[in-house]
Design an enzyme around this catalytic site. Structure first.
Site, PDB file in Angstrom:
ATOM      1  N   LYS A  11       0.839  -1.203   0.000  1.00 54.73           N
ATOM      2  CA  LYS A  11       0.000   0.000   0.000  1.00 54.73           C
ATOM      3  C   LYS A  11       0.878   1.258   0.000  1.00 54.73           C
ATOM      4  O   LYS A  11       2.098   1.181   0.223  1.00 54.73           O
ATOM      5  CB  LYS A  11      -0.918  -0.029   1.224  1.00 54.73           C
ATOM      6  CG  LYS A  11      -1.885  -1.232   1.288  1.00 54.73           C
ATOM      7  CD  LYS A  11      -2.847  -1.058   2.471  1.00 54.73           C
ATOM      8  CE  LYS A  11      -3.634  -2.307   2.795  1.00 54.73           C
ATOM      9  NZ  LYS A  11      -4.565  -2.112   3.929  1.00 54.73           N
ATOM     10  N   TYR A  51     -12.360  -2.387  -2.841  1.00 55.74           N
ATOM     11  CA  TYR A  51     -12.828  -2.431  -1.457  1.00 55.74           C
ATOM     12  C   TYR A  51     -14.354  -2.437  -1.365  1.00 55.74           C
ATOM     13  O   TYR A  51     -14.914  -2.057  -0.331  1.00 55.74           O
ATOM     14  CB  TYR A  51     -12.246  -1.256  -0.672  1.00 55.74           C
ATOM     15  CG  TYR A  51     -10.806  -1.470  -0.227  1.00 55.74           C
ATOM     16  CD1 TYR A  51     -10.442  -2.613   0.491  1.00 55.74           C
ATOM     17  CD2 TYR A  51      -9.820  -0.526  -0.497  1.00 55.74           C
ATOM     18  CE1 TYR A  51      -9.128  -2.803   0.917  1.00 55.74           C
ATOM     19  CE2 TYR A  51      -8.501  -0.706  -0.059  1.00 55.74           C
ATOM     20  CZ  TYR A  51      -8.169  -1.853   0.647  1.00 55.74           C
ATOM     21  OH  TYR A  51      -6.886  -2.045   1.084  1.00 55.74           O
ATOM     22  N   ASN A 114      -1.605  -0.299   7.568  1.00 58.87           N
ATOM     23  CA  ASN A 114      -1.066  -1.627   7.872  1.00 58.87           C
ATOM     24  C   ASN A 114      -0.302  -2.234   6.704  1.00 58.87           C
ATOM     25  O   ASN A 114      -0.098  -3.439   6.636  1.00 58.87           O
ATOM     26  CB  ASN A 114      -2.166  -2.544   8.405  1.00 58.87           C
ATOM     27  CG  ASN A 114      -3.287  -2.736   7.408  1.00 58.87           C
ATOM     28  OD1 ASN A 114      -3.194  -2.292   6.260  1.00 58.87           O
ATOM     29  ND2 ASN A 114      -4.343  -3.415   7.812  1.00 58.87           N
ATOM     30  N   HIS A 117      -1.926  -5.433   1.552  1.00 55.39           N
ATOM     31  CA  HIS A 117      -3.209  -6.104   1.327  1.00 55.39           C
ATOM     32  C   HIS A 117      -2.933  -7.502   0.801  1.00 55.39           C
ATOM     33  O   HIS A 117      -2.047  -7.688  -0.031  1.00 55.39           O
ATOM     34  CB  HIS A 117      -4.051  -5.342   0.292  1.00 55.39           C
ATOM     35  CG  HIS A 117      -5.224  -6.153  -0.198  1.00 55.39           C
ATOM     36  ND1 HIS A 117      -6.414  -6.213   0.493  1.00 55.39           N
ATOM     37  CD2 HIS A 117      -5.376  -6.971  -1.282  1.00 55.39           C
ATOM     38  CE1 HIS A 117      -7.245  -7.027  -0.146  1.00 55.39           C
ATOM     39  NE2 HIS A 117      -6.641  -7.494  -1.226  1.00 55.39           N
ATOM     40  N   GLU A 128     -10.130  -9.783  -7.446  1.00 57.05           N
ATOM     41  CA  GLU A 128      -9.228  -8.642  -7.256  1.00 57.05           C
ATOM     42  C   GLU A 128      -8.103  -8.603  -8.291  1.00 57.05           C
ATOM     43  O   GLU A 128      -7.701  -7.519  -8.728  1.00 57.05           O
ATOM     44  CB  GLU A 128      -8.624  -8.702  -5.849  1.00 57.05           C
ATOM     45  CG  GLU A 128      -9.661  -8.500  -4.745  1.00 57.05           C
ATOM     46  CD  GLU A 128      -9.130  -8.785  -3.353  1.00 57.05           C
ATOM     47  OE1 GLU A 128      -9.912  -8.682  -2.382  1.00 57.05           O
ATOM     48  OE2 GLU A 128      -7.935  -9.119  -3.209  1.00 57.05           O
TER      49      GLU A 128
END
Ligand code: IDP
Ligand code: MG
Length: 151
Positions: A11, A51, A114, A117, A128
């Site tokens: 990310k 998402y 975090n 993904h 995805e």
């Protein structure tokens, strides 16, 4: 053997902090094979699609803003049980409860930053991967699979 391919994203916080190499090193050390890789800034429509399962959650707006805020690195990662195996390497969603030795525990502080993904199931992975890669952007790692994984 159940060879699977999963979608991994480093990310924008991982790119910004210079942790992409560290993340890729952990994927490679596990023996998983990268079959597609792309440095990109995600457009809003693709972020909302990716998402989509979280669209009614209070943090959805923040999530989309963050994932589109700067470049990310998208990876297709192949290996035996790669979907679950990558979730293990990444660690639980909240870095505070992620297992020590996982990426999120070792480098993360907050749930919103975090770092990585990973698809949560084979169905999610299939859905995805299509958002991030065209069919012709994957390479075959067949020979590496035979030499290192199936051998
Ligand atoms: P996952 O990334 O471990 O699969 P999900 O529940 O699918 O976790 O949530 C997607 C992302 O949304 C998480 O990685 C995290 O960055 C963010 N997120 C999840 N829950 C919260 C929350 O309660 N507040 C803020 N961000 C959240
Ligand atoms: Mg998820």
């Amino acid at each position: 053997m159940a060879i699977e391919t999963t979608l991994i994203l480093c990310k924008p916080d991982a790119v910004s902090r210079g942790l992409v190499g560290e993340i890729i090193a952990r994927i490679e050390r596990r023996g998983y094979l990268i079959t597609a890789m792309k440095l990109m800034q995600l457009p809003g429509d693709k972020a909302r699609e990716h998402y989509g399962e979280h669209k009614d959650r209070p943090f959805f707006g923040e999530l989309v803003d963050f994932i589109t805020s700067g470049p990310l690195v998208a990876l297709a990662v192949e290996g035996d049980g790669a979907v679950e195996g990558m979730r293990q390497i990444i660690g639980a969603t909240n870095p505070l409860t992620a297992a020590p030795g996982s990426i999120r525990a070792d480098y993360g502080q907050t749930i919103g930053r975090n770092l990585v993904h990973g698809s949560d199931s084979k169905d999610s992975a299939a859905r995805e991967l299509k958002i991030f890669f065209e069919a012709n952007e994957f390479v075959s790692r067949k020979h590496d699979l035979e030499r290192w994984i199936k051998g």
